[in-house]
Design a protein around this motif. Sequence first.
Motif, PDB file in Angstrom:
ATOM      1  N   ILE A  26     -24.361 -27.773   7.468  1.00  0.00           N
ATOM      2  CA  ILE A  26     -25.378 -26.390   7.885  1.00  0.00           C
ATOM      3  C   ILE A  26     -24.630 -24.828   7.892  1.00  0.00           C
ATOM      4  CG2 ILE A  26     -27.063 -28.080   9.389  1.00  0.00           C
ATOM      5  CD1 ILE A  26     -25.836 -26.489  11.471  1.00  0.00           C
ATOM      6  N   SER A  27     -23.553 -25.227   8.171  1.00  0.00           N
ATOM      7  CA  SER A  27     -22.732 -24.217   7.678  1.00  0.00           C
ATOM      8  C   SER A  27     -21.828 -23.073   6.913  1.00  0.00           C
ATOM      9  CB  SER A  27     -21.068 -23.554   8.762  1.00  0.00           C
ATOM     10  OG  SER A  27     -20.748 -22.110   9.355  1.00  0.00           O
ATOM     11  N   PRO A  28     -22.943 -22.501   5.846  1.00  0.00           N
ATOM     12  CA  PRO A  28     -22.504 -21.991   4.799  1.00  0.00           C
ATOM     13  C   PRO A  28     -20.837 -21.621   4.515  1.00  0.00           C
ATOM     14  CG  PRO A  28     -24.502 -20.535   5.276  1.00  0.00           C
ATOM     15  CD  PRO A  28     -24.128 -21.965   6.482  1.00  0.00           C
ATOM     16  N   LEU A  29     -21.167 -21.182   5.593  1.00  0.00           N
ATOM     17  CA  LEU A  29     -19.569 -20.834   5.241  1.00  0.00           C
ATOM     18  C   LEU A  29     -18.266 -21.290   5.994  1.00  0.00           C
ATOM     19  CD1 LEU A  29     -19.871 -16.638   5.660  1.00  0.00           C
ATOM     20  CD2 LEU A  29     -19.181 -17.856   3.454  1.00  0.00           C
ATOM     21  N   LYS A  30     -19.222 -22.345   6.811  1.00  0.00           N
ATOM     22  CA  LYS A  30     -17.796 -23.067   7.946  1.00  0.00           C
ATOM     23  C   LYS A  30     -17.267 -22.431   8.775  1.00  0.00           C
ATOM     24  CE  LYS A  30     -18.643 -26.070   4.173  1.00  0.00           C
ATOM     25  NZ  LYS A  30     -19.803 -26.325   4.132  1.00  0.00           N
ATOM     26  N   LYS A  31     -17.954 -21.070   9.490  1.00  0.00           N
ATOM     27  CA  LYS A  31     -17.569 -20.503  10.310  1.00  0.00           C
ATOM     28  C   LYS A  31     -18.506 -19.944  11.469  1.00  0.00           C
ATOM     29  CE  LYS A  31     -14.680 -17.812   7.239  1.00  0.00           C
ATOM     30  NZ  LYS A  31     -15.062 -16.528   7.323  1.00  0.00           N
ATOM     31  N   VAL A  32     -18.468 -19.682  13.101  1.00  0.00           N
ATOM     32  CA  VAL A  32     -18.919 -19.527  13.744  1.00  0.00           C
ATOM     33  C   VAL A  32     -19.153 -18.560  13.467  1.00  0.00           C
ATOM     34  CG1 VAL A  32     -18.754 -21.859  15.124  1.00  0.00           C
ATOM     35  CG2 VAL A  32     -17.439 -19.922  15.380  1.00  0.00           C
ATOM     36  N   PRO A  33     -20.022 -17.689  14.100  1.00  0.00           N
ATOM     37  CA  PRO A  33     -20.733 -18.476  15.458  1.00  0.00           C
ATOM     38  C   PRO A  33     -22.499 -18.715  14.188  1.00  0.00           C
ATOM     39  CG  PRO A  33     -21.476 -16.008  15.226  1.00  0.00           C
ATOM     40  CD  PRO A  33     -20.353 -16.244  14.506  1.00  0.00           C
ATOM     41  N   LEU A  34     -22.904 -19.612  14.912  1.00  0.00           N
ATOM     42  CA  LEU A  34     -24.126 -19.790  14.061  1.00  0.00           C
ATOM     43  C   LEU A  34     -25.421 -19.550  15.191  1.00  0.00           C
ATOM     44  CD1 LEU A  34     -23.696 -23.432  11.918  1.00  0.00           C
ATOM     45  CD2 LEU A  34     -23.613 -21.071  11.212  1.00  0.00           C
ATOM     46  N   LEU A  35     -26.475 -19.253  15.012  1.00  0.00           N
ATOM     47  CA  LEU A  35     -27.699 -19.020  15.997  1.00  0.00           C
ATOM     48  C   LEU A  35     -29.319 -20.288  14.914  1.00  0.00           C
ATOM     49  CD1 LEU A  35     -28.216 -18.355  18.649  1.00  0.00           C
ATOM     50  CD2 LEU A  35     -29.792 -16.435  17.441  1.00  0.00           C
ATOM     51  N   LEU A  36     -28.713 -21.105  15.779  1.00  0.00           N
ATOM     52  CA  LEU A  36     -29.672 -22.067  15.387  1.00  0.00           C
ATOM     53  C   LEU A  36     -31.599 -21.889  16.181  1.00  0.00           C
ATOM     54  CD1 LEU A  36     -28.035 -25.422  15.641  1.00  0.00           C
ATOM     55  CD2 LEU A  36     -28.344 -23.885  13.992  1.00  0.00           C
ATOM     56  N   VAL A  37     -32.554 -21.384  15.593  1.00  0.00           N
ATOM     57  CA  VAL A  37     -33.880 -20.930  16.216  1.00  0.00           C
ATOM     58  C   VAL A  37     -34.602 -22.539  15.671  1.00  0.00           C
ATOM     59  CG1 VAL A  37     -35.346 -19.295  16.508  1.00  0.00           C
ATOM     60  CG2 VAL A  37     -33.271 -18.401  16.299  1.00  0.00           C
ATOM     61  N   GLY A  38     -35.187 -23.267  16.096  1.00  0.00           N
ATOM     62  CA  GLY A  38     -36.072 -24.579  15.203  1.00  0.00           C
ATOM     63  C   GLY A  38     -34.965 -24.910  14.461  1.00  0.00           C
ATOM     64  N   ASP A  39     -35.859 -24.712  13.382  1.00  0.00           N
ATOM     65  CA  ASP A  39     -34.653 -25.801  11.619  1.00  0.00           C
ATOM     66  C   ASP A  39     -33.869 -24.168  11.139  1.00  0.00           C
ATOM     67  OD1 ASP A  39     -36.178 -27.790  13.175  1.00  0.00           O
ATOM     68  OD2 ASP A  39     -37.761 -27.787  10.907  1.00  0.00           O
ATOM     69  N   HIS A  40     -34.316 -23.365  12.043  1.00  0.00           N
ATOM     70  CA  HIS A  40     -33.595 -22.344  11.104  1.00  0.00           C
ATOM     71  C   HIS A  40     -31.956 -21.838  11.412  1.00  0.00           C
ATOM     72  CE1 HIS A  40     -36.907 -21.622   9.273  1.00  0.00           C
ATOM     73  NE2 HIS A  40     -37.907 -21.813  10.019  1.00  0.00           N
ATOM     74  N   VAL A  41     -31.368 -21.735  10.741  1.00  0.00           N
ATOM     75  CA  VAL A  41     -29.651 -21.266  10.682  1.00  0.00           C
ATOM     76  C   VAL A  41     -29.431 -20.206  10.293  1.00  0.00           C
ATOM     77  CG1 VAL A  41     -27.553 -21.487  10.470  1.00  0.00           C
ATOM     78  CG2 VAL A  41     -29.635 -23.416   9.999  1.00  0.00           C
ATOM     79  N   ILE A  42     -29.169 -19.568  11.374  1.00  0.00           N
ATOM     80  CA  ILE A  42     -28.570 -17.665  10.848  1.00  0.00           C
ATOM     81  C   ILE A  42     -27.299 -17.865  11.305  1.00  0.00           C
ATOM     82  CG2 ILE A  42     -28.658 -15.577  11.047  1.00  0.00           C
ATOM     83  CD1 ILE A  42     -32.142 -16.417  13.070  1.00  0.00           C
ATOM     84  N   PHE A  43     -27.239 -17.048  10.170  1.00  0.00           N
ATOM     85  CA  PHE A  43     -24.949 -16.825  10.077  1.00  0.00           C
ATOM     86  C   PHE A  43     -24.579 -15.451  10.140  1.00  0.00           C
ATOM     87  CE2 PHE A  43     -23.685 -16.778   5.958  1.00  0.00           C
ATOM     88  CZ  PHE A  43     -25.460 -17.569   5.159  1.00  0.00           C
ATOM     89  N   GLU A  44     -23.752 -15.182  10.577  1.00  0.00           N
ATOM     90  CA  GLU A  44     -23.074 -13.403  10.621  1.00  0.00           C
ATOM     91  C   GLU A  44     -23.750 -13.470  11.941  1.00  0.00           C
ATOM     92  OE1 GLU A  44     -20.819 -12.634   8.767  1.00  0.00           O
ATOM     93  OE2 GLU A  44     -20.516 -13.616   7.206  1.00  0.00           O
ATOM     94  N   SER A  45     -22.380 -12.722  12.896  1.00  0.00           N
ATOM     95  CA  SER A  45     -22.867 -12.412  13.863  1.00  0.00           C
ATOM     96  C   SER A  45     -23.115 -11.313  13.550  1.00  0.00           C
ATOM     97  CB  SER A  45     -21.145 -11.581  14.458  1.00  0.00           C
ATOM     98  OG  SER A  45     -20.434 -10.785  13.781  1.00  0.00           O
ATOM     99  N   THR A  46     -23.146 -10.113  12.599  1.00  0.00           N
ATOM    100  CA  THR A  46     -23.393  -9.154  12.865  1.00  0.00           C
ATOM    101  C   THR A  46     -25.561  -8.959  12.199  1.00  0.00           C
ATOM    102  OG1 THR A  46     -23.449  -8.380  10.786  1.00  0.00           O
ATOM    103  CG2 THR A  46     -22.056  -7.263  11.792  1.00  0.00           C
ATOM    104  N   VAL A  47     -26.004  -9.880  11.803  1.00  0.00           N
ATOM    105  CA  VAL A  47     -26.592 -10.161  11.359  1.00  0.00           C
ATOM    106  C   VAL A  47     -27.466 -10.807  12.143  1.00  0.00           C
ATOM    107  CG1 VAL A  47     -28.624 -11.937   9.991  1.00  0.00           C
ATOM    108  CG2 VAL A  47     -26.841 -10.644   9.413  1.00  0.00           C
ATOM    109  N   ILE A  48     -27.070 -12.360  13.282  1.00  0.00           N
ATOM    110  CA  ILE A  48     -27.520 -12.728  14.394  1.00  0.00           C
ATOM    111  C   ILE A  48     -27.836 -11.723  15.580  1.00  0.00           C
ATOM    112  CG2 ILE A  48     -27.059 -13.913  16.011  1.00  0.00           C
ATOM    113  CD1 ILE A  48     -25.114 -16.299  14.350  1.00  0.00           C
ATOM    114  N   ASN A  49     -27.003 -10.397  15.501  1.00  0.00           N
ATOM    115  CA  ASN A  49     -27.949  -9.322  16.521  1.00  0.00           C
ATOM    116  C   ASN A  49     -28.450  -8.687  16.161  1.00  0.00           C
ATOM    117  OD1 ASN A  49     -25.354 -10.823  18.336  1.00  0.00           O
ATOM    118  ND2 ASN A  49     -24.499  -8.665  18.968  1.00  0.00           N
ATOM    119  N   GLU A  50     -28.768  -8.686  14.859  1.00  0.00           N
ATOM    120  CA  GLU A  50     -30.206  -7.654  14.372  1.00  0.00           C
ATOM    121  C   GLU A  50     -31.156  -8.830  14.597  1.00  0.00           C
ATOM    122  OE1 GLU A  50     -30.349  -4.651  12.767  1.00  0.00           O
ATOM    123  OE2 GLU A  50     -27.868  -3.909  12.448  1.00  0.00           O
TER     124      GLU A  50
END
Length: 232
Positions: free
Chosen positions: A45-69
């Motif tokens: 599920i991790s496009p860049l094979k990196k953490v962090p991921l934020l899982l919201v329901g079925d959605h995967v949000i990646f990149e810390s700056t985007v997660i924080n936005e």
Amino acid sequence: MKPRLISFKLCPFVQRAAIALQYKTVEYDIEYIDLANPPEWFLKISPLKKVPLLLVGDHVIFESTVINEYIDEAYPNKLHPSDLILRAHNRSWIEFGNGCTWSAFHLSVKEKEEDFNNVLDDLLNKFDQIEKAIGGAPFFNGSKFSLVDSSYAPLFQRLEYLNELRPGILDKKRHPRINAWKESLLTLNAVQRSAVPEIKELYHELLWKRQGYISQFLDEEKYGKKSAKRIY
Ligand SMILES: N[C@@H](CCC(=O)N[C@@H](CS)C(=O)NCC(=O)O)C(=O)O
């Protein structure tokens, strides 16, 4: 629905998201993975094979700056300033902080003293720029905590640990405002709760595994024989 933060205990990028969640008192779950041996489900599920991921329901949000936005937009008590220019300015300094966070990583892995010093010079030059950009106290923008604060706190925590081992990394004379800002952030509840309680010990172990120049300042007796060099 509670978001789920996929984490590695020592990752400064994950910690940024944990700080934003903590500051906003959002209820969330956290799952730690071993980056040296990542589980199959994570790699899928991790496009860049990196953490962090934020899982919201079925959605995967990646990149810390985007997660924080996302966290800022999804939950009450906005951390980004409402003023358009100030918000853009804050985003620029968050981006700038990404480079500084990588410098802290390089300080932990460079093997030769000369290479370590080159990275440090570069970081201190970047800090000259930040020193001029700080808008007030106790936080980057003044009295109100923002996403810039959550982005720099994990960096400051690691630099504090490195500086305890090898003084000269945090320079109060050259960067008085940065150092005062760092003090405010490191004593904040949201920052203290954003990492596991044993973070410093784990970071020291990581430095030992990385066997960079800085590892010579650790207590060799405590860590024993040098093993094969590991990044995580
Ligand atoms: N730009 C990414 C950086 C994330 C990142 O580099 N995470 C590291 C751990 S601190 C990672 O997952 N590394 C795994 C790898 O590179 O294979 C972000 O801000 O989220």
